[in-house]
Design a protein around this motif. Structure first.
Motif, mmCIF file in Angstrom:
data_model
loop_
_atom_site.group_PDB
_atom_site.id
_atom_site.type_symbol
_atom_site.label_atom_id
_atom_site.label_comp_id
_atom_site.label_asym_id
_atom_site.label_seq_id
_atom_site.Cartn_x
_atom_site.Cartn_y
_atom_site.Cartn_z
ATOM 1 N N ASP A 26 -8.886 0.052 -0.429
ATOM 2 C CA ASP A 26 -9.524 1.316 -0.087
ATOM 3 C C ASP A 26 -9.112 1.758 1.310
ATOM 4 N N GLY A 54 -10.712 10.939 -1.145
ATOM 5 C CA GLY A 54 -11.882 10.246 -1.663
ATOM 6 C C GLY A 54 -13.102 11.148 -1.655
ATOM 7 N N THR A 60 -14.666 5.634 -3.299
ATOM 8 C CA THR A 60 -13.337 5.645 -3.913
ATOM 9 C C THR A 60 -13.467 5.454 -5.416
#
Length: 348
Positions: free
Chosen positions: A14, A68, A154
């Motif tokens: 991420d 995101g 995410t």
């Protein structure tokens, strides 16, 4: 480790714009043995430096942040309201599995009204982001113990290998560019050259190319080359605005691009049998390129594009061969500068 394994590590880590700490650590680990030192700056860019005395400096830039979502509120039933970080295609969000990065990782699903109880008008249009919720299976009181307003979100996605060396995942934009830059460093590790190379994994590109602005100012290179993704062709898209997957590097040409660098990159692609396509970018490229180009008194800049389908979704798709060819072309370009007078190359 194979390039595909490195790509998997990159895309599955991420690193939403503004929250790049984890992808910074992953990129640093991959570049560590390929350069002389790795630095960061106050904005969070990762700068891998091959030191050769500083007489000629080339900056490569690929952004490591991804688009995101962000927690906006928690409603009375415990559902998470959210907004976007970067230009997410909100039409693809319903039914996605997601991870809310709160005090701990909280898994959830993006929920919308079932089609059975939608009216006829709603069925004809995509749901708006403000009408969606993330169901994390908790009450409001339980949710507030682990989730806070401002937490990044995410999509939960593992990289898939498709046929013909194609791969699909979230965050190919622009972890694929990071991998191409890494492949360039792997090639340069085996070569002798006199060029100082700065490989910058930039931050916050998706929200304004901010990492490129400060890193280009700091490094002040003779030449800057951004590596990003370009629009991959699909049947409904016009040919003059797209690049074909597995048909070669997109060598951009337009207002952000120094014409002599464009010409040099094409000459090198022909010389080393690297397939390429001309990527027409008449205005602002929407990449780190422009921010590098206009830094300080101006920097001669080029852009290499990796063809990518389904941009800004969780199933971005590309060819590994295109990534390899970008890495090769970058390496050959750097090697070609050894015996060149840069003033002669760059002056108009």
């Amino acid at each position: 480790m194979e390039l595909a394994d490195k790509l998997k590590k990159l895309v599955e880590t991420d690193g939403v714009s503004g929250f790049e700490e984890n992808i910074f650590a992953q990129a640093k680990d991959l570049f560590f043995d390929l350069c002389d030192d790795i630095q960061s700056d106050p904005l969070g860019n990762m700068i891998a430096h091959i030191s050769r005395g500083g007489h000629k400096k080339v900056m490569l830039a690929a952004h490591m942040d991804e688009i995101g979502l962000m927690v906006k509120d928690i409603d009375d039933a415990g559902f998470v309201q959210f907004t976007n970080i970067g230009g997410y295609d909100y039409r693809t969000l319903p039914a996605q599995e997601v991870i809310v990065h709160g005090r701990e990782k909280v898994f959830g699903i993006v929920a919308t009204k079932p089609p059975h109880i939608q009216n006829e008008e709603d069925k004809k249009k995509a749901p708006k982001m403000e009408d969606m919720r993330i169901d994390i299976g908790l009450s409001k009181e339980e949710a507030k113990k682990v989730v806070s307003i401002g937490d990044p979100i995410t999509v939960k996605r593992h990289m898939l290998k498709l046929q013909n060396d194609f791969y699909s995942s979230k965050a190919m934009d622009d972890r694929a560019g990071v991998l191409a830059m890494l492949h360039c460093f792997e090639i340069l590790k085996k070569m002798n050259h006199s060029i100082d190379v700065y490989g910058v994994c930039t931050v916050q590109e998706e929200v304004g190319t901010r990492g490129a602005i400060v890193s280009a100012f700091n490094i002040n290179p003779d030449i800057g080359i951004a590596v990003d993704v370009g629009f991959g062709s699909t049947p409904e898209l016009p040919k003059d605005e797209t690049l074909d997957l597995s048909k070669g590097v997109g060598i951009a040409f337009g207002a952000n691009i120094h014409p002599k660098l464009h010409k040099k990159l094409i000459e090198l692609a022909k010389e080393h049998n690297i397939p390429y396509q001309v990527d027409l970018v008449p205005g602002n490229s929407g990449t780190d390129t422009r921010s590098i180009q206009i830094s300080r008194c101006g920097i001669a800049t080029a852009l290499l594009s990796i063809p990518l389908r389904y941009m800004h979704t969780s199933v971005e798709t590309l060819s590994m061969e295109d990534i390899k060819n970008v890495g090769k072309l970058l390496a050959y370009f750097i090697l070609s500068l050894d015996n060149i007078d840069l003033e002669e190359l760059l002056c108009f």
